[in-house]
Scaffold this motif. Structure first.
Motif, PDB file in Angstrom:
ATOM      1  N   PRO A 250       9.024  72.327 -33.565  1.00  0.00           N
ATOM      2  CA  PRO A 250       8.432  71.961 -32.265  1.00  0.00           C
ATOM      3  C   PRO A 250       7.654  70.654 -32.293  1.00  0.00           C
ATOM      4  CG  PRO A 250       8.071  74.290 -32.739  1.00  0.00           C
ATOM      5  CD  PRO A 250       8.641  73.692 -33.981  1.00  0.00           C
ATOM      6  N   ARG A 251       7.032  70.328 -33.422  1.00  0.00           N
ATOM      7  CA  ARG A 251       6.200  69.114 -33.454  1.00  0.00           C
ATOM      8  C   ARG A 251       7.018  67.827 -33.594  1.00  0.00           C
ATOM      9  NH1 ARG A 251       5.603  71.865 -38.141  1.00  0.00           N
ATOM     10  NH2 ARG A 251       6.009  70.823 -40.129  1.00  0.00           N
ATOM     11  N   PHE A 252       8.333  67.945 -33.757  1.00  0.00           N
ATOM     12  CA  PHE A 252       9.217  66.783 -33.790  1.00  0.00           C
ATOM     13  C   PHE A 252      10.127  66.841 -32.564  1.00  0.00           C
ATOM     14  CE2 PHE A 252       7.984  67.407 -38.171  1.00  0.00           C
ATOM     15  CZ  PHE A 252       7.761  66.122 -38.631  1.00  0.00           C
ATOM     16  N   ASP A 253      10.425  65.679 -31.975  1.00  0.00           N
ATOM     17  CA  ASP A 253      11.210  65.691 -30.744  1.00  0.00           C
ATOM     18  C   ASP A 253      12.572  65.019 -30.857  1.00  0.00           C
ATOM     19  OD1 ASP A 253      10.232  63.130 -30.964  1.00  0.00           O
ATOM     20  OD2 ASP A 253       8.952  63.239 -29.198  1.00  0.00           O
ATOM     21  N   HIS A 304       9.363  61.930 -35.003  1.00  0.00           N
ATOM     22  CA  HIS A 304       8.686  61.707 -33.727  1.00  0.00           C
ATOM     23  C   HIS A 304       9.335  60.518 -33.034  1.00  0.00           C
ATOM     24  CE1 HIS A 304       5.498  64.573 -34.546  1.00  0.00           C
ATOM     25  NE2 HIS A 304       5.379  64.060 -35.757  1.00  0.00           N
TER      26      HIS A 304
END
Length: 343
Positions: A250-253, A304
């Motif tokens: 989730p913390r990478f898009d 990111h």
């Protein structure tokens, strides 16, 4: 060297001719191994039969050291076949005669005198590590040993071309590796042009210099093994070095597909990105293998979006190609924003 030019092969069908090979062009340089791969029905077996001159092509040329063998007949055809040795899937040894007698068959059929035949057989069995089995029968050998005898027999008439038709199919991994290492050493020592017909990508990755992929009777891809693995659009490359990836955290898009472009990629590239450039990646999956002094590698990483451009540029300097994993984003360039494809 063997060169195949515009090779066509058709068979009679109920509704007219059925074309199996549709214009194959292929070059196997001296001292190299070219693997021919493809799904069932792609034309691999037919191509093998045409190369070994067991079947006559409908049209096209098969040249060995510049001489076209495809239209020869009778005595000339029998003589030309000596230039091509064939290793069959199940060794095709005669079970009622000894190992030495099996290897001697091509020499005996050619009328080689007895003492020369015995010397040649001993030389060949020693070359494949089975001189001590000369008086054994095929039924007393393991599958790998029988294939070694088949290789010795294929070499009896000093061919320029060696055709291996699914010769490792059904063998265990250790024995397969031994057979492939033997073929590689023969390629180097004797300067043979080896054509490896196979459906096993592990076999291709282990020993091939070039790979030719057949699809519906046509050559769909051809190139050196490292170049195909490095080509992110190559279906064969993905099959040669497959990568299974974890879901994007989730913390990478964004997710990137990576492929080693250069064989000398720094094995610490992941750390260098973080330390030298402050770029954080999540390693979602990857495969790296050594092929001699060349590294073959593919990976999937999370990143990111704000670090996308610097990451692409830094990876490129490290000899690694990168692109967005999402199919809709594969046309994105350094000058385009990737934010439209954020998951």
């Amino acid at each position: 060297m063997i060169e195949i030019r515009n090779l066509h092969k058709s068979y009679a069908g109920h509704d007219g001719p059925v074309e199996v090979l549709k214009g194959i062009d292929l070059v196997v340089p001296e001292g190299t191994i070219t693997a021919v791969v493809g799904p069932s029905g792609a034309g691999k077996t037919t191509l093998s039969h045409c190369i070994s001159l067991l079947e006559k092509p409908t049209s096209g040329e098969i040249l060995v050291d510049g001489r076209d063998l495809s239209h020869l007949r009778g005595r000339q055809l029998r003589s030309a076949r000596r230039a091509i040795g064939t290793i069959f899937q199940h060794s095709a040894l005669l079970r009622r005669i000894t190992v030495a007698e099996n290897v001697a068959l091509p020499l005996r059929n050619l009328g080689v005198v007895q003492h020369e035949m015995e010397d040649r057989v001993a030389e060949l069995l020693d070359r494949v590590g089975l001189l001590h089995k000369a008086n054994a029968y095929p039924g007393q050998l393991s599958g790998g040993q029988r294939q070694r005898v088949g290789i010795a027999r294929a070499l009896a008439l000093r061919p320029r071309i060696l055709l291996s038709d699914e010769s490792t199919s059904g063998l265990d991994p250790e024995t397969t590796a031994q057979i492939l290492d033997l073929l590689a050493s023969l390629r180097s020592d004797l300067g043979l042009s080896i054509i490896l017909i196979t459906h096993e990508m592990d076999v291709v990755r282990h020993v091939a210099d070039q790979v030719a992929a057949l699809s519906d009777g046509r050559l769909s891809e051809y190139g050196s093994l490292p170049s195909l693995v490095a080509d992110q659009d190559s279906a064969v490359g993905h099959q040669l070095l497959p990568v299974s990836a974890l879901p994007l955290p989730p913390r990478f898009d964004l997710a990137l597909e990576l492929a080693y472009r250069d064989g000398a990629v720094d094995p610490e590239w992941f750390t260098r990105l973080a330390v030298d450039h402050g770029i954080r990646l999540a390693l979602l999956g990857g495969t790296v293998e050594a092929r001699g002094d060349i590294a073959l590698g593919r990976a999937v990483v999370g990143i990111h979006s704000e670090q996308y451009r610097p990451a692409i540029e830094a990876l490129d300097r490290l000899g690694i190609q990168a692109r967005l994993r999402d199919d809709a984003a594969r046309s994105t360039t350094h000058d385009e924003t990737p934010l439209e494809v954020v998951a």
